[in-house]
Write an enzyme that holds these catalytic residues in place. Structure first.
Site, PDB file in Angstrom:
ATOM      1  N   CYS A  18     -50.566 -42.180 -24.933  1.00 13.52           N
ATOM      2  CA  CYS A  18     -49.222 -41.544 -23.097  1.00 13.52           C
ATOM      3  C   CYS A  18     -50.109 -40.995 -22.377  1.00 13.52           C
ATOM      4  O   CYS A  18     -50.063 -41.607 -21.266  1.00 13.52           O
ATOM      5  CB  CYS A  18     -49.084 -40.057 -24.023  1.00 13.52           C
ATOM      6  SG  CYS A  18     -47.719 -41.183 -25.733  1.00 13.52           S
ATOM      7  N   ILE A  19     -51.281 -39.802 -22.345  1.00 14.37           N
ATOM      8  CA  ILE A  19     -51.186 -39.562 -20.885  1.00 14.37           C
ATOM      9  C   ILE A  19     -52.427 -40.689 -19.682  1.00 14.37           C
ATOM     10  O   ILE A  19     -51.663 -40.102 -18.793  1.00 14.37           O
ATOM     11  CB  ILE A  19     -52.272 -38.047 -21.106  1.00 14.37           C
ATOM     12  CG1 ILE A  19     -51.686 -37.338 -21.692  1.00 14.37           C
ATOM     13  CG2 ILE A  19     -52.449 -37.641 -20.190  1.00 14.37           C
ATOM     14  CD1 ILE A  19     -50.048 -36.647 -21.177  1.00 14.37           C
TER      15      ILE A  19
END
Ligand SMILES: NC(=O)c1ccc[n+]([C@@H]2O[C@H](COP(=O)([O-])OP(=O)(O)OC[C@H]3O[C@@H](n4cnc5c(N)ncnc54)[C@H](O)[C@@H]3O)[C@@H](O)[C@H]2O)c1
Length: 439
Positions: free
Chosen positions: A275-276
């Protein structure tokens, strides 16, 4: 008289609707377990036969989802799995949780969603609810997925309903799981939103409606950009503290005593996970044709992506102080997953650090009880695993992730040189300044 619309809504409300979750990974499997627990007959549809076989055998392959929960749901007939796309045609509700990575040029790769949609469209029938949970850019659901789902001739808000709901799963978090993490929902119209709220309201403690699918997509990207930018900031603070001869962790911990206006973030060897490191780039990509350069995202990406190189500099400086070179050094990398006490190594900066060290001629081994050699091989690495029995024999031990099952006191006592990127040796640094190098 009951309209056909109220039929789907009432089946959602009385939990007789059939749910199919497309993609039974870190997001999809916990979700399928929740819908099954709520009483919906749930099928996890996945292209991976081993995952499907595991679910049907009542076995979980995700650390956060206990087998003791999956097994009884499968036995009761509430949860099952299939590789057969025809299950999509029997679904009332289809929730899409497939990967959304970046391609080689760091542009969004929505091909997994489109592959799933290719399987769905020929099997669509009236009165179905579709929810996309995979992270994507603002406008994907309305501009790409909706036209695709409408291509078979059915109309949204009349024949089918469509919503976007960002997933917020935090693997390894002992407190927040799928059911008690508030869920944001945006619909393609009021009826779509109504159906999606009815569904998620049966198994999520708090649902948060927003005005559109575009807004819900942007909410997710704000959340992850917030993290990426703040981690970028604090990584830069670590670089500055290094130049100033200050202990970054001491500075952050003291700042965090301020009861308002400060939220601590911590430096590390780089961003990891699905994600990040990825999601903010979906947002900057979307803004490019609108002639806007998302500068914070670009800067955070630049700083965070350079952290593995900074760790290599710290290792080579530590070895140099002992008259050694990286080439030929025996180096043990402890903790390969991208965060504590989980088994996910996707995008983990430890993998970059291992590759950089191997390219420089170091003899690298890794230690991580959560990571199998097969998982490393999947990432293209043949790095051997090692126990912590022969710590003395390594020229340098690098802590890239702090796991609960490692005794860092013993590690520091026995290692020759420790490079700690995670503050795992906090209490031990004052007495071991000659041995421990931290970020
Ligand atoms: N992992 C996280 O912590 C997390 C958190 C929030 C959001 N997300 C988002 O959720 C989405 C899914 O991530 P994940 O971590 O669960 O991925 P994952 O790789 O763990 O799982 C995805 C699954 O989808 C399956 N799959 C791929 N294409 C398919 C298809 N066409 N039909 C059926 N199955 C298919 C794969 O076999 C795999 O099992 C991504 O968009 C991600 O950004 C992930």
């Amino acid at each position: 008289m009951k309209t056909s619309n109220s039929t789907l809504l009432s089946r959602i409300k009385d939990r007789t609707a059939n749910v199919v979750v497309v993609g039974a990974g870190y997001v999809g499997l916990p979700l399928a377990v929740e819908t099954a627990k709520a009483g919906y007959r749930t099928t996890a549809f996945d292209k991976s036969a081993p995952k499907v076989d595991a679910i049907n055998a009542g076995r979980s392959y995700i650390e956060d989802v206990p087998t003791e929960v999956v097994g009884p749901l499968v036995k009761q007939g509430k949860l099952g799995a299939s590789v057969d796309p025809d299950v999509l045609g029997k679904a009332d509700v289809i929730i899409i949780c497939v990967p959304t990575p970046l391609n080689k040029t760091k542009d969004p790769d929505n091909s997994f969603i489109m592959d799933a949609a290719d399987l769905i469209v020929p099997r669509m029938h009236a009165q179905q609810l579709f929810v996309l949970e995979s992270t994507t850019f603002p406008g994907f659901t309305s501009e790409v997925l909706l036209p695709k789902l409408s291509s078979g001739g059915l109309s949204v808000e009349k024949d089918f309903f469509l919503a976007f709901s960002p997933e917020r799963v935090d693997p390894g978090n002992p407190k927040f799981h799928t059911h008690n993490t508030p869920k944001v929902l945006g619909g393609s119209g009021p009826k779509s939103l109504e159906h999606a709220l009815a569904l998620y309201g049966t198994f999520i403690e708090r649902v948060v409606p927003v005005s559109s699918t575009d807004t819900a997509e942007m909410v997710k990207l704000l959340e992850n950009t917030f993290r990426a930018v703040n981690i970028g900031l604090v990584n830069e603070v670590a670089i500055m503290c290094g130049r100033l001869g200050l202990d970054t962790w001491e500075v952050i911990e003291a700042a965090a005593t301020k009861p308002f206006g400060f939220m601590p973030f911590y430096p590390g060897p780089g961003l990891g996970g699905h994600c990040i490191p990825i999601d903010p780039l979906y947002l900057s990509w979307k803004l490019k044709p609108l002639k806007y350069n998302a500068r914070f995202i670009a800067l955070a990406d630049e700083i965070n992506s350079a952290m593995p190189e900074l760790v290599i500099t710290r290792i080579s400086d530590g070895l140099n102080d002992r008259g050694k070179a990286v080439r030929g050094a025996k180096i043990l990398v402890v903790g390969v997953t991208y965060k504590q006490d989980i088994d996910d190594i996707r995008e983990s900066p430890a993998l970059d650090i291992i590759k950089l060290l191997e390219n420089r001629g170091a003899a690298v081994s890794y230690h991580d009880s959560h990571v199998t050699p097969a998982a490393m091989a999947h990432e293209g690495l043949k790095t051997p695993s090692a126990t912590l029995d022969a710590l003395e024999s390594f020229d340098c031990v690098v802590i890239t992730t702090k796991h609960s099952d490692v005794d860092y006191g013993a590690l520091v006592r026995r290692a020759q040189l420790v490079v700690d990127t995670r503050n795992a040796t906090k209490e031990l640094r004052p007495q071991n300044r000659d041995k421990i190098v931290s970020l």
